[in-house]
Motif scaffolding. Structure first.
Motif, short mmCIF file in Angstrom:
data_model
loop_
_atom_site.label_atom_id
_atom_site.label_comp_id
_atom_site.label_asym_id
_atom_site.label_seq_id
_atom_site.Cartn_x
_atom_site.Cartn_y
_atom_site.Cartn_z
N GLU A 183 -7.73 4.71 -2.92
CA GLU A 183 -7.36 3.37 -3.38
C GLU A 183 -5.91 3.07 -3.02
N GLU A 184 -5.68 1.83 -2.71
CA GLU A 184 -4.33 1.34 -2.41
C GLU A 184 -3.70 1.97 -1.18
N THR A 243 0.82 -1.21 0.00
CA THR A 243 0.00 0.00 0.00
C THR A 243 0.85 1.26 0.00
N ALA A 255 -7.23 1.78 3.82
CA ALA A 255 -8.24 1.00 3.07
C ALA A 255 -7.97 -0.50 3.23
N LYS A 276 -10.84 8.32 2.06
CA LYS A 276 -10.84 7.02 1.38
C LYS A 276 -10.03 7.13 0.10
#
Ligand SMILES: [Mg+2]
Length: 255
Positions: free
Chosen positions: A219-220, A183, A224, A217
């Protein structure tokens, strides 16, 4: 036998470091040098204004009246008979996600190890405040995080780490891991939770913290992955330069 150095910021008596050091003995010779009291949120602080006194607490184990960074410096340079092959910091009671990485003593210990040229990882158990952030965490609750720490310490011993890079590992608070996600660092939306209190003389005091963190929020991101129940592994670079901004400023700013 590989030599493993273990430290933390919750202090030498915390459950997380006990479970971690015990689990890592499966991989090699474990040394523990950890603060004698809780040092959470001290970040990369270094003690310069008083002497540091190690106290032997067991075989290859010491407490120190200092910060996690002090523990790495004194531990590696003075207390250990041999140079460690890997440094593992944790298991922290609570996640070190997103911007909170900048406050973290757990991550700072891994930063100091990286500065000394030793591959280093930080491991945290991401505890949801609503589901028990304030209750006493039993050693069994750290089991999944300890298994993850052993797996990554073993990988780092075999493969090493990229230059100037540590691994920031956050493990969800669950009996079993759903798997690992690599991440990037997420963002926290600050709720500026400050409690105002008065002492018996009527003087006003402030107490920072206590609010539930709100996360952007993305992505990746580390956050998350943990919310979805995955172990989050973020490679963290010590060079804090924003290279894109550097190029932009060099080209566009005429000062
Ligand atoms: Mg802590």
């Amino acid at each position: 036998m590989p030599v493993i150095f273990v430290t933390n910021d919750d202090g030498i008596s915390s459950s997380g470091i006990k479970v971690l050091s015990k689990a890592l003995r499966a991989l090699g010779d474990v040394y523990v040098v950890a603060p004698d009291s809780e040092q959470s949120a001290v970040a990369h602080a270094l003690t310069l204004n008083r002497p540091l006194k190690p106290v032997r607490t067991g075989n290859r184990s010491y407490s120190l009246n200092g910060t996690p960074t002090d523990c790495v410096i004194i531990g590696v340079n003075r207390l250990m008979a041999e140079r460690p092959d890997v440094i593992v910091s944790g298991i922290n009671h609570g996640g070190n996600l997103g911007d909170d990485v900048t406050y973290s003593g757990t991550v700072a210990a891994a930063m100091e190890g990286t500065l000394l040229g030793i591959p280093s990882i930080a491991v945290s158990l991401a505890i949801d405040r609503q589901s028990g952030g304030d209750i006493i965490i039993t050693p069994s609750r750290f089991r999944t995080a300890a298994e993850t720490a052993v797996k990554f310490a073993e990988a780092v011993l075999k493969k090493g780490l990229p230059k100037d890079t540590l691994l920031n590992i956050n493990v969800p608070d669950a009996p079993e891991s759903k798997g690992v996600k690599f991440t990037r660092q997420g963002r926290r939306v600050y709720d500026n939770s400050i409690r105002e209190i008065s002492d018996p003389k009527g003087n006003r005091h402030y107490w920072i913290g206590g609010g539930a963190p709100i996360w952007e929020k993305g992505e990746e991101t580390d956050i998350a992955a943990v919310i979805e129940g995955y172990v989050s592994v973020t490679p963290v670079h010590l060079d804090m330069t924003n290279h894109k901004a550097l190029e932009f400023i060099k080209k566009r700013w005429k000062v």
